[in-house]
Every structure is written in structure tokens, then in C-alpha cells.
Design a protein around this motif. Structure first.
Motif, PDB file in Angstrom:
ATOM      1  N   GLU A  55     -10.368   1.474   6.639  1.00  0.00           N
ATOM      2  CA  GLU A  55     -10.545   0.409   5.708  1.00  0.00           C
ATOM      3  C   GLU A  55      -9.481  -0.524   5.916  1.00  0.00           C
ATOM      4  N   ARG A  61      -6.361  -3.026   5.672  1.00  0.00           N
ATOM      5  CA  ARG A  61      -5.674  -3.863   4.767  1.00  0.00           C
ATOM      6  C   ARG A  61      -4.556  -4.168   5.270  1.00  0.00           C
ATOM      7  N   VAL A 100      -1.673   7.795   5.363  1.00  0.00           N
ATOM      8  CA  VAL A 100      -1.962   6.460   4.901  1.00  0.00           C
ATOM      9  C   VAL A 100      -2.759   5.738   6.149  1.00  0.00           C
ATOM     10  N   ARG A 156      -4.588  -4.862   0.276  1.00  0.00           N
ATOM     11  CA  ARG A 156      -3.549  -4.474   0.903  1.00  0.00           C
ATOM     12  C   ARG A 156      -3.310  -3.190   0.245  1.00  0.00           C
ATOM     13  N   THR A 157      -2.329  -2.340   0.894  1.00  0.00           N
ATOM     14  CA  THR A 157      -1.823  -1.271   0.615  1.00  0.00           C
ATOM     15  C   THR A 157      -0.270  -1.249   0.595  1.00  0.00           C
ATOM     16  N   VAL A 166       1.893   5.372  -3.272  1.00  0.00           N
ATOM     17  CA  VAL A 166       1.176   4.559  -2.530  1.00  0.00           C
ATOM     18  C   VAL A 166       0.161   3.878  -3.516  1.00  0.00           C
ATOM     19  N   GLU A 167       0.060   2.594  -3.366  1.00  0.00           N
ATOM     20  CA  GLU A 167      -1.018   1.749  -4.388  1.00  0.00           C
ATOM     21  C   GLU A 167      -1.976   1.070  -3.352  1.00  0.00           C
ATOM     22  N   HIS A 168      -3.188   1.261  -3.431  1.00  0.00           N
ATOM     23  CA  HIS A 168      -4.287   0.767  -2.871  1.00  0.00           C
ATOM     24  C   HIS A 168      -4.814  -0.346  -3.637  1.00  0.00           C
ATOM     25  N   LEU A 183      -0.483  -3.868   5.267  1.00  0.00           N
ATOM     26  CA  LEU A 183       0.281  -2.834   4.656  1.00  0.00           C
ATOM     27  C   LEU A 183       1.599  -3.207   4.340  1.00  0.00           C
ATOM     28  N   GLN A 196      -6.389   6.009   6.575  1.00  0.00           N
ATOM     29  CA  GLN A 196      -7.102   5.341   5.552  1.00  0.00           C
ATOM     30  C   GLN A 196      -7.255   3.862   6.048  1.00  0.00           C
ATOM     31  N   LEU A 197      -5.981   3.285   6.442  1.00  0.00           N
ATOM     32  CA  LEU A 197      -5.891   1.882   6.945  1.00  0.00           C
ATOM     33  C   LEU A 197      -6.646   1.932   8.096  1.00  0.00           C
TER      34      LEU A 197
END
Length: 252
Positions: free
Chosen positions: A44, A46, A37, A12-13, A6-8, A48, A40-41
Motif C-alpha cells: 500500500e 504511501r 513497515v 503517508r506513514t 508507527v503512524e499510518h 514515508l 506494508q508500504l
């Protein structure tokens, strides 16, 4: 995480499915981590991007549910909706979801892709639902999302007769929005995320909710959503910027 990378980012994630030894089969651990995941989204929002990994045999998005776990599931497991609940949660995320698909997207892997708002495929994509061959159905959204996406005749070819679509076939019926070479996949997905991120995030979130609202809710929900946005400072700023740029062009 054990099954995801996972890259935040700020807007975007990127989630990479990472179980190459099982061809990214979707097991309980992956489902649990996808729920993390999503949590979290939801807090916040973003964009995906969900993508797969590369193996010695090429790219792989997801080969389906983990059969070793699926074999032992019984009635009470089906009623829990293990995979259908996570795919529904992904589909309901506030910001758009992009599935960047390389290689096989079969069974549950295809259903994960169907839950996204956009699907970008590489030239080597194969997508389909062979569940009846295993004595089950595509119960994580495939039996209804696919009908909504491509229509009943094609959906029946895939769901009832085991048709597996190539990238070009998926593009022809608009199941995917574009096809590219494998090395270009993430660049294409990020370019789409860039376009979306250039819009007002609140307007994007509200638009997604209105799109998915029941038909009977329109036009009331459209008017309420627009009323909310009409009071947004972002709306006023963006329209002021538009008018200034238009007037500047006229002045030239």
C-alpha cells in the motif's frame, strides 16, 4: 513494535525511531521492524517520513548501529548485509521517503538518512560517518550513496577524515534540502509530504523508478513509462481540470 512508533495515515506513514536509552542505535530488532513497515508500504504505497526522538540531551535521529551487537558480528554477518539490505529496501520504496533529522545522525543513522529521497534537518543536526574509527567501513550505502549525493571530494572528507557536518554545512552542499528549528521539523516534513500527495501517486511512483534506472536504460524506459501514464484515467482527468481552470481564467 519495540523500537519504532508507527503512524499510518491515508497518504503517508510516519515512523519514529524509539530507542532513546541507546540514542536510537540501530539494532536487529529495529531492522526487523523496519522490514515490516517496508512490506506494508510495498503493498500500500504511501509517502514515508522517518524521524527520531527527543532525549534529555535534545533530539536524536540515530547514533549508528548498535555497537554491542556490531562487536560480535563476523564475516558471515557482513555478507548477510543486515543494515545495507534494509536501507536498500527503504530507498526502493514506491513512494518518496523523507528523513526528518534532529540531532545526531552518525554511522548507520547517516546511512539511513542517505537512503531517503529528501532530508530535512534541524539547526542542531550533526551528520557524519566515523566508522573507520571503529575499524570498519560505512558498508550500508555510505561509501557510494554519499558520493552520489555530495560528490567525491566532500564524501572523502566525511568517510576518510571523519568530518562531521553541521546543519548549515549539510545545507550548503545540498545533502539536506532545508534547515529549521526543532519544533518545526515534523511540520516541514508533513508540508513536503502534502506537496507530494497532491500529485498523481502513479506518476510519482513511475518518476521515482525512472530516476533510479541505470543510465543505459534511457530514453527507452522514459518512453515506456510515459506510455503507461498516457493511458491512465488520472492523467486525462488532471489535464481536463487544468484546461478548464486555464479557460476559466482566460474568461475573466
Amino acid at each position: 513494535m519495540d523500537s519504532l512508533i508507527v503512524e499510518h495515515g491515508t497518504d503517508r506513514t510516519i515512523v519514529r525511531l524509539e530507542r532513546p536509552r541507546t540514542l536510537n542505535s540501530i539494532d536487529q530488532t529495529m531492522v526487523d521492524e523496519l522490514h515490516t513497515v517496508c512490506a506494508q508500504l510495498e503493498l500500500e504505497p504511501r509517502v514515508l517520513i522517518v524521524t527520531g526522538t527527543r532525549t534529555e540531551r535534545g533530539g536524536i535521529f540515530a547514533s549508528g548501529a548498535d555497537i554491542s551487537q556490531l562487536r560480535d558480528r563476523r564475516r558471515h554477518d557482513a555478507l548477510r548485509g543486515i543494515n545495507s539490505s534494509i536501507f536498500a529496501r527503504i530507498a526502493a520504496l514506491p513512494m518518496p521517503v523523507i528523513a526528518a533529522i534532529d540531532g545526531y545522525a552518525l554511522g548507520g543513522g547517516a546511512e539511513l538518512a542517505y537512503a531517503a529521497d529528501f532530508r530535512i534537518a534541524t539547526t542542531r543536526v550533526k551528520i557524519g560517518n566515523p566508522e573507520p574509527n571503529l575499524g570498519i567501513i560505512a558498508a550500508a550505502g555510505g561509501c557510494w550513496r554519499l558520493v552520489e549525493l555530495v560528490g567525491e571530494p566532500v564524501a572523502k572528507e566525511i568517510l576518510l577524515a571523519g568530518r562531521v557536518l553541521s546543519a548549515d554545512e549539510a545545507l550548503a552542499i545540498r545533502l539536506v534540502s532545508e534547515v529549521c528549528e526543532p519544533d518545526e521539523l515534523l511540520d516541514r516534513a508533513n508540508a513536503l509530504a502534502d506537496r507530494i500527495s497532491g500529485f498523481d501517486p502513479l506518476a510519482v511512483q513511475v518518476t521515482k523508478q525512472v530516476i533510479h534506472a541505470p543510465r543505459a536504460a534511457h530514453p527507452v524506459i522514459d518512453n515506456l513509462a510515459q506510455a503507461l501514464l498516457f493511458e491512465s484515467p488520472e492523467k486525462a482527468q488532471r489535464m481536463d481540470d487544468f484546461i478548464q481552470k486555464r479557460d476559466a481564467r482566460k474568461g475573466r
